[in-house]
Design an enzyme around this catalytic site. Structure first.
Site, PDB file in Angstrom:
ATOM      1  N   ASP A   1      44.676  38.634  39.908  1.00 18.86           N
ATOM      2  CA  ASP A   1      44.280  39.445  41.056  1.00 18.86           C
ATOM      3  C   ASP A   1      44.468  38.696  42.388  1.00 18.86           C
ATOM      4  OD1 ASP A   1      42.798  41.965  41.852  1.00 18.86           O
ATOM      5  OD2 ASP A   1      41.460  40.478  42.721  1.00 18.86           O
TER       6      ASP A   1
ATOM      7  N   GLU B   1      49.400  24.829  27.231  1.00 22.38           N
ATOM      8  CA  GLU B   1      48.668  24.122  26.170  1.00 22.38           C
ATOM      9  C   GLU B   1      48.622  24.991  24.921  1.00 22.38           C
ATOM     10  OE1 GLU B   1      44.741  23.338  27.710  1.00 22.38           O
ATOM     11  OE2 GLU B   1      45.544  22.301  29.485  1.00 22.38           O
TER      12      GLU B   1
HETATM   13  O1  TEU Z   1      43.830  44.378  45.144  1.00 20.53           O
HETATM   14  C1  TEU Z   1      44.324  43.638  46.202  1.00 20.53           C
HETATM   15  C2  TEU Z   1      44.955  44.404  47.312  1.00 20.53           C
HETATM   16  O2  TEU Z   1      45.136  43.831  48.374  1.00 20.53           O
HETATM   17  C3  TEU Z   1      45.405  45.825  47.247  1.00 20.53           C
HETATM   18  O3  TEU Z   1      45.838  46.259  46.044  1.00 20.53           O
HETATM   19  C4  TEU Z   1      44.411  46.742  47.882  1.00 20.53           C
HETATM   20  O4  TEU Z   1      43.416  47.181  47.002  1.00 20.53           O
HETATM   21  C5  TEU Z   1      45.058  47.981  48.414  1.00 20.53           C
HETATM   22  O5  TEU Z   1      46.148  47.612  49.167  1.00 20.53           O
HETATM   23  C6  TEU Z   1      44.083  48.768  49.262  1.00 20.53           C
HETATM   24  O6  TEU Z   1      44.627  50.006  49.503  1.00 20.53           O
HETATM   25  C7  TEU Z   1      43.187  43.740  44.093  1.00 20.53           C
HETATM   26  C8  TEU Z   1      42.724  44.771  43.085  1.00 20.53           C
HETATM   27  O7  TEU Z   1      43.860  45.412  42.552  1.00 20.53           O
HETATM   28  C9  TEU Z   1      41.746  45.703  43.742  1.00 20.53           C
HETATM   29  O8  TEU Z   1      41.346  46.744  42.888  1.00 20.53           O
HETATM   30  C10 TEU Z   1      40.535  44.882  44.154  1.00 20.53           C
HETATM   31  O9  TEU Z   1      39.645  45.688  44.863  1.00 20.53           O
HETATM   32  C11 TEU Z   1      40.954  43.695  45.009  1.00 20.53           C
HETATM   33  O10 TEU Z   1      42.071  42.980  44.499  1.00 20.53           O
HETATM   34  C12 TEU Z   1      39.802  42.705  45.120  1.00 20.53           C
HETATM   35  O11 TEU Z   1      39.614  42.020  43.929  1.00 20.53           O
END
Ligand code: TEU
Ligand code: CA
Length: 554
Positions: A207, A259
């Site tokens: 993420d 690993e």
């Molecule tokens: O998302 C990161 C992100 O910057 C985008 O996908 C963002 O949610 C989108 O552009 C907004 O419209 C990740 C995850 O996929 C998301 O669900 C989480 O909320 C976020 O990280 C935080 O962990």
């Protein structure tokens, strides 16, 4: 599949959002036993790798992307034994399993943060990114620099009364950034990763991985507005995203994975930026890093042959074999592709044909295969916290007109399994955690399974053909440039076998030659057509509007 290639080089990924996939115990919330109970759908569809969005212990303010304990399962989703059963049962059905790691931040309720916040000198004081900032006129605290959060409007710093310091929160305010410069934090995170690898998970989706390492000296970002992956940004994140140190963390993570039986485990990055930058996550200064990175351009691109050709050309250029592009047309954050394409199922079939035959790893988001659409939910009813920070005063009529959904709930509504009340997601009469789209009465897995002309069966046919055709899995790709504006044509070739793909994304019929090469006695025969109106005569493919064909050239 050629034996010398790792499994992930030719896999097909299917993303499950656990809260919305299947509710096994009638509380209106999807859960791990629900996923286990529906693995046969994945097998039947023909996808090969299951990616499960976070199901770890969490207060669920960002539906699990705010982790409270990386080593345990949220009680509403099940237990650690259920997570183990999910891995084992998926393996038993020949599926690979990827979990979702949120390495950038935790929940503010994580015991580490509670401790870190409690004073400036506790054992975890340095596990998060703390900074003093300065005092403005009248003594009010000011953040240390100009960094904005990834949501753009809010700043990236949050004030803590306890420490009288700022903490970095790259995403939402309740998601404090971990400090990856702290050796103890690093060691703990790597151990946690080893725990899941030891339990047999085949890899991880990472993420917002590009935001892990920011400038140590906390220098300002370039205030110039910019675009990244088609999304506007209020500043250029030169000090906060895709820093040199961030590429180095990719290498450290890779070493942990290696690993465990070398190339057998996979790391796939959710990273943003131009393909030339993202490539550095895979191979920077010759040390291996991540295996794959999502390429998100198709999430923002309008449905246009010309635009798609440019994107494919760029990806082929930046990710030549043995590198592997990873195509994404939907996920849990962005508008449903069918909604973006005006609800036109013919276009969805063209998109499916491209996704399943391009060189690289296709990614499907649950429900994409049956043509699920955005479910309109007003901003005021949002469970998603994003509208509360970026759209507090946005009028609803304007929200409805936006091309991208601010309330991500709209793309996270329950999976539509049947025509019944509850859509087969939960028991009839039980209120689901998010509303079910009313089109579930016709658009659902059970109904589409019985309809040979359904989108579901089109995906099944495409994925079955892909599985049976090594040229489609790992063959080279030759994109034609001398085609009509509205057409896309490419050839996939491996060991003398050639498969051509032609598509018409326009509103007028087109006639396109089946292949680039002089045919010289070779014949073109349709393997799959998205519409019965597609015909081939004398190597010429007649394509009605919004149709595609997969053609064998022998
Ligand atoms: O998302 C990161 C992100 O910057 C985008 O996908 C963002 O949610 C989108 O552009 C907004 O419209 C990740 C995850 O996929 C998301 O669900 C989480 O909320 C976020 O990280 C935080 O962990
Ligand atoms: Ca449940």
């Amino acid at each position: 599949m050629p034996d010398d290639l790792p499994w992930w080089a030719s896999t097909v990924i299917y993303q499950v959002y656990p809260r919305s996939f299947a509710d096994s115990n009638g509380d209106g919330i999807g859960d791990l036993p629900g996923i286990i109970g529906h693995l046969d759908h994945l097998v039947d569809l023909g996808v090969e790798t299951l990616w499960v969005s976070p199901f770890f212990d969490s207060p669920q303010h960002d539906v699990g992307y705010d982790v409270r304990n990386f080593r345990d399962v949220a009680p509403e989703y099940g237990t650690l034994d259920d997570a183990q059963a999910l891995i084992d049962e998926a393996h038993g059905k020949g599926l690979k399993v990827m979990f979702d790691l949120v390495l950038n931040h935790t929940s503010e309720d994580h015991p580490w943060f509670v401790e870190s916040r409690s004073s400036r000198d506790n054992p975890k004081a340095d596990w998060y990114v703390w900074a003093d900032g300065y005092r403005g006129r009248g003594g009010q605290p000011k953040p240390p620099n100009n960094w904005r959060s990834e949501l753009q409007l809010p700043r990236a710093w949050q004030w803590s009364e306890e420490r009288e310091q700022w903490y970095l929160a790259t995403f939402l305010w309740f998601q404090p950034d971990l400090n990856w410069r702290n050796p103890e934090l690093r060691a703990e995170m790597f151990d946690m990763i080893r725990m899941w690898l030891g339990r047999g998970v085949d890899g991880f989706r990472l993420d917002i991985f590009g935001s892990i390492m920011h400038d140590e000296a906390l220098r300002d970002n370039d205030p110039k507005p910019t675009f990244m992956n088609g999304m506007p940004r209020l500043q250029t994140p030169s000090r906060t995203v895709n820093t040199d140190e961030n590429f180095a963390v990719a290498g450290d993570l890779r070493a942990v994975c290696d690993e465990f039986e070398g190339d057998d485990r996979v790391l796939i990055g959710e990273v943003f930026g131009p393909p030339s930058t993202l490539r550095r996550y895979i191979e920077d200064q010759s040390h291996p890093g991540l295996h794959l990175v999502f390429l998100f351009e198709f999430l923002s691109a309008p449905y246009s042959a010309k635009r798609y050709r440019t994107l494919i050309e760029g990806f082929e250029h930046e990710f030549p074999a043995p590198l592997v592009p990873t195509y994404v047309v939907e996920n849990h954050d962005r508008a449903r592709s069918l909604s973006r394409m005006g609800g036109d199922l013919a276009r969805a079939r063209v998109m499916a044909a491209l996704l399943c035959t391009l060189r690289g790893v296709p990614t499907l988001y649950m429900g994409q295969e049956i043509g699920m659409e955005n479910t309109y939910i007003p901003l005021a009813d949002a469970n998603d916290p994003i509208p509360s920070v970026v759209a507090r005063r946005l009028p609803e009529w304007l929200n409805k007109k936006l091309p991208e959904r601010l309330n991500r709930d709209e793309v996270r509504t329950p999976m539509q399994w049947t025509a019944e009340p509850g859509a087969g997601f939960t028991d009839p009469g039980v209120p689901p955690w998010l509303p079910i789209h009313e089109n579930h009465r016709t658009r659902n897995v059970a109904t589409e399974r019985d309809d040979p002309g359904s989108l579901l069966n089109w995906y099944r046919d495409l994925l079955a053909l892909r599985k049976a055709t090594p040229a489609l899995q790992v063959g080279s790709l030759d994109l034609a440039t001398d085609v009509p504006d509205d057409a896309i044509r490419f050839e996939r070739t491996l060991d003398g076998t050639t498969v051509a793909v032609v598509a018409n994304l326009g509103d007028r019929s087109l006639v396109v030659p089946a292949t680039n090469a002089v045919l010289g006695g070779r014949t073109a025969a349709a393997l799959l057509v998205s519409d019965p109106g597609v015909t081939i005569a004398d190597h010429l493919v007649d394509l009605p509007p919004n149709t595609a064909a997969v053609i064998s050239i022998t």
